[in-house]
Design a protein around this motif. Structure first.
Motif, PDB file in Angstrom:
ATOM      1  N   ALA A   1      -2.753  -1.027  -1.260  1.00  0.00           N
ATOM      2  CA  ALA A   1      -4.059  -0.606  -1.777  1.00  0.00           C
ATOM      3  C   ALA A   1      -5.189  -1.148  -0.902  1.00  0.00           C
ATOM      4  CB  ALA A   1      -4.235  -1.060  -3.224  1.00  0.00           C
ATOM      5  N   HIS A   2      -5.025  -2.367  -0.379  1.00  0.00           N
ATOM      6  CA  HIS A   2      -6.036  -2.909   0.539  1.00  0.00           C
ATOM      7  C   HIS A   2      -6.176  -2.026   1.771  1.00  0.00           C
ATOM      8  CE1 HIS A   2      -7.073  -6.647  -1.455  1.00  0.00           C
ATOM      9  NE2 HIS A   2      -5.793  -6.986  -1.569  1.00  0.00           N
TER      10      HIS A   2
ATOM     11  N   GLU B   1      -5.392   1.171   1.985  1.00  0.00           N
ATOM     12  CA  GLU B   1      -5.977   2.461   1.588  1.00  0.00           C
ATOM     13  C   GLU B   1      -7.482   2.345   1.386  1.00  0.00           C
ATOM     14  OE1 GLU B   1      -3.751   3.697  -1.842  1.00  0.00           O
ATOM     15  OE2 GLU B   1      -1.885   3.814  -0.682  1.00  0.00           O
ATOM     16  N   ASP B   2      -7.929   1.265   0.735  1.00  0.00           N
ATOM     17  CA  ASP B   2      -9.357   1.064   0.520  1.00  0.00           C
ATOM     18  C   ASP B   2     -10.087   0.874   1.849  1.00  0.00           C
ATOM     19  OD1 ASP B   2      -8.875   1.243  -2.192  1.00  0.00           O
ATOM     20  OD2 ASP B   2      -8.973  -0.942  -2.549  1.00  0.00           O
TER      21      ASP B   2
END
Length: 192
Positions: free
Chosen positions: A31-32, A34-35
């Motif tokens: 998620a890091h 992707e963000d």
């Protein structure tokens, strides 16, 4: 470092953790990425900002071991917490191991001695009255009960002391990590 390299090293470092915990941690770091990609950052920038995946994995393993010890205080969770915390750094191992291992060894020996005294008391209680022990039947019964009580006391005392020692080791590791964390994080380069 690319996203695949970072995630590969992180997952390799998380081997040994429960699969659900390792998957949850990997999903957080995915998620890091992707963000960061959504914010227009490159994979190399994101990986550099997250730090060394091997160090992250050791820290996450230590925290998971400490959390497991907090939830279930068993011998296996204690060993897992201690070895995960010692895995945080070689310097810690060189400093703590010569101190902690003899202390834990002594505690374990005393705990096992307590178990042995309890078993010996049970043996005296069961066999003493039938073999003509000094003091007669009453003496054998009282000696057996006394030894069993001493064994229970020793076992309980050293189990409690071992728990306190494990808690102190975890406290030390968390304190040590909080002190060292700013020095381990990459510092921003100031351009003149």
């Amino acid at each position: 470092m690319t996203r695949a390299e970072f995630m590969g090293r992180l997952k390799q470092g998380l081997v040994g953790l429960p699969m659900a915990t390792a998957a949850e941690i990997a999903a957080d770091y995915e998620a890091h990425f992707e963000d960061g990609a959504a914010a227009g950052r490159s994979e190399a920038e994101i990986a550099a900002a997250l730090g060394d995946p091997g160090r992250l994995a050791r820290e996450l393993r230590a925290e998971a071991g400490a959390r497991r010890w907090g939830q279930e205080q068993t011998a296996s969770s204690a060993a897992g917490a201690i070895f995960a915390i010692l895995g945080l750094g070689a310097i810690d191992i060189l400093i703590l191991l010569p101190i902690v291992l003899p202390v834990f060894g002594t505690m374990l020996a005393m705990l096992l001695t307590g178990v042995g005294v309890f078993i010996a008391g049970g043996f005296v209680l069961a066999v003493g009255p039938f073999v003509g022990a000094p003091g007669g039947v009453l003496g054998a019964v009282l000696l057996g009960v006394g030894l069993m009580g001493l064994g229970l006391f020793m076992g309980g005392l050293f189990a409690l002391l071992t728990k306190w020692l494990i808690d102190a080791t975890i406290w030390y590791a968390r304190l040590h990590y909080r002190v060292l964390k700013p020095a381990l994080e990459p510092q921003p380069v100031v351009q003149a």
